[in-house]
Structures are given as structure tokens and as C-alpha cells.
Design an enzyme around this catalytic site. Structure first.
Site, PDB file in Angstrom:
ATOM      1  N   LYS A 129     -28.049  17.704  32.738  1.00  0.00           N
ATOM      2  CA  LYS A 129     -28.183  19.136  32.460  1.00  0.00           C
ATOM      3  C   LYS A 129     -27.979  19.453  30.980  1.00  0.00           C
ATOM      4  O   LYS A 129     -28.231  20.584  30.541  1.00  0.00           O
ATOM      5  CB  LYS A 129     -27.193  19.927  33.315  1.00  0.00           C
ATOM      6  CG  LYS A 129     -27.476  19.838  34.810  1.00  0.00           C
ATOM      7  CD  LYS A 129     -26.469  20.615  35.619  1.00  0.00           C
ATOM      8  CE  LYS A 129     -26.753  20.501  37.114  1.00  0.00           C
ATOM      9  NZ  LYS A 129     -26.581  19.130  37.621  1.00  0.00           N
ATOM     10  N   LYS A 141     -21.838  20.908  28.080  1.00  0.00           N
ATOM     11  CA  LYS A 141     -21.880  19.446  28.048  1.00  0.00           C
ATOM     12  C   LYS A 141     -22.674  18.948  26.838  1.00  0.00           C
ATOM     13  O   LYS A 141     -22.361  17.904  26.267  1.00  0.00           O
ATOM     14  CB  LYS A 141     -22.476  18.906  29.347  1.00  0.00           C
ATOM     15  CG  LYS A 141     -21.620  19.157  30.578  1.00  0.00           C
ATOM     16  CD  LYS A 141     -20.241  18.531  30.453  1.00  0.00           C
ATOM     17  CE  LYS A 141     -20.277  17.027  30.618  1.00  0.00           C
ATOM     18  NZ  LYS A 141     -18.911  16.427  30.612  1.00  0.00           N
TER      19      LYS A 141
END
Length: 219
Positions: A129, A141
Site C-alpha cells: 500500500k 508506511k
């Protein structure tokens, strides 16, 4: 034999603890988690196995910089697996500040503490992702990856001694079946109720792997 260090509250982290212990036979395996029950359960499971590997649990917040540095300097672990993160996309979307704090700031804390203690290797466990992210979780992230890349580049440019270099690296993977962030349990519940199944987009491509495969990929 080396000291292994595990930061994890997810099933992938637990699987890594078990595989690390059985396959690599580290001298010491240190588990760090703020989730008391999860930490207690994995410690019990590891202690039930016949092994000479010492297992040490630490109940602590990963964002505690003082605690993290003291821990690294005391045990001087050879490898740090950074698996702690918020993983549920809708929840992080609703709580963006907490998502950024837990996923990004914690990575900076781990990298700083590792560098200060001159550890050998830091491995960030990231996600698919983070590739062209379209949600806050993915963005967080990706930012965590940039933190790791920044530390890696800075160490490469400013440190000429291979003996004191810290290797900063990372690995991405997709949806891990049975993990705490997996979408599969939700799909199963929806199917059981007769539908509908909620998907982001009809053309979305999802990549799945087992917990065992994910642990092997990381190591």
C-alpha cells in the site's frame, strides 16, 4: 550466535519469532510490544518449545525513545525487525494523526536508537500500500520507508568505517492471510451473511500470501 530482536504485535511478527528461533537459532530473542496479552501469549508459546534460545519479553511503547535506546545499548542486538504498525486502512483514515505517529515516528525512533547503539541491521516491514499510496495508512508506511532510506543514505555518505555502519533496509508484502490487518476475515463474514462484499474498486488487484511465506520473505 547472534542476538535477534523482534518488534511485533502482529501474527507475522510472531511467526518470525518462531522461525527465527527454530531455523537461525539466535543466542537471544527479545520481544518488544505494548500489547500485554499478545506479548504474554507469544512468550508462553515460545517457552513451550524445546530450545536453548533465551526469550526475553519487554512491555513498552515503541515510540519511547529513551527506553528504546537503553534497550539497544544494553543488549546490542544484531538484527532489528521493525514490524509494529497500524494496519487497518479505514481506522487509520479516521485517525490520521495516530496513524502517522505510530507508523512514521516509531520508525524514526527505531532508526535513531539503532544508529546510536551502532547496531548491524534494521529491517522495516512495509506494505504494498506504500506504492503510489491512495490512503493515509499507505502514506504513513511510505513515509516510514523514506525515513529508513534517509538513514541508509546518510550512513553511506558520512560513515567510511564498515565496522560501525548500520544497514537500514526494508521489505514490502501484500495481504497476509490470517494476519491482524488482513481483509479476508471481513470478506468471510460478509459472504456468510450473503453479501455484499465491500471492495475498494472492481478492478483492484490484491496480492495474498500466507503468514509463513511472509516471515520467510522478511528474513
Amino acid at each position: 550466535q547472534k542476538t535477534a530482536y523482534e518488534i511485533a504485535s502482529c501474527l507475522v511478527g510472531s511467526e518470525m519469532c518462531i522461525r527465527d528461533r527454530n531455523r537461525l537459532e539466535p543466542a537471544t530473542l527479545i520481544l518488544c510490544d505494548q500489547a500485554e496479552t499478545d506479548l504474554h501469549n507469544i512468550e508462553l508459546e515460545l517457552n513451550e518449545q524445546n530450545s536453548n534460545v533465551q526469550c526475553i519479553p519487554f512491555l513498552t511503547d515503541i515510540n519511547n525513545k529513551v527506553r528504546r535506546t537503553a534497550l539497544f545499548e544494553k543488549f546490542n542486538p544484531h538484527v532489528v525487525y521493525h514490524a509494529a504498525a497500524y494496519k487497518h486502512v479505514p481506522l487509520v483514515e479516521t485517525n490520521p494523526i495516530e496513524g502517522i505517529y505510530n507508523n512514521v515516528i516509531s520508525t524514526k525512533v527505531v532508526c535513531q536508537a539503532s544508529k546510536k547503539a551502532s547496531l548491524k541491521k534494521v529491517i522495516l516491514i512495509s506494505t504494498d500500500k506504500a506504492v503510489r499510496p491512495t490512503n493515509i495508512m499507505g502514506v504513513s508506511k511510505r513515509l516510514a520507508e523514506l525515513v529508513v532510506q534517509s538513514f541508509a543514505q546518510n550512513d553511506f555518505l558520512t560513515n567510511s568505517s564498515p565496522n560501525t555502519k548500520t544497514i537500514f533496509t526494508m521489505v514490502r508484502f501484500g495481504n497476509v492471510l490470517g494476519s491482524s490487518g488482513s481483509v479476508v476475515p471481513l470478506f468471510q463474514k460478509q459472504i456468510k451473511k450473503g453479501g455484499p462484499i465491500t471492495i475498494t474498486h472492481p478492478d483492484i488487484i490484491r496480492y495474498f500470501m500466507t503468514i509463513n511465506e511472509a516471515a520467510q520473505l522478511v528474513m
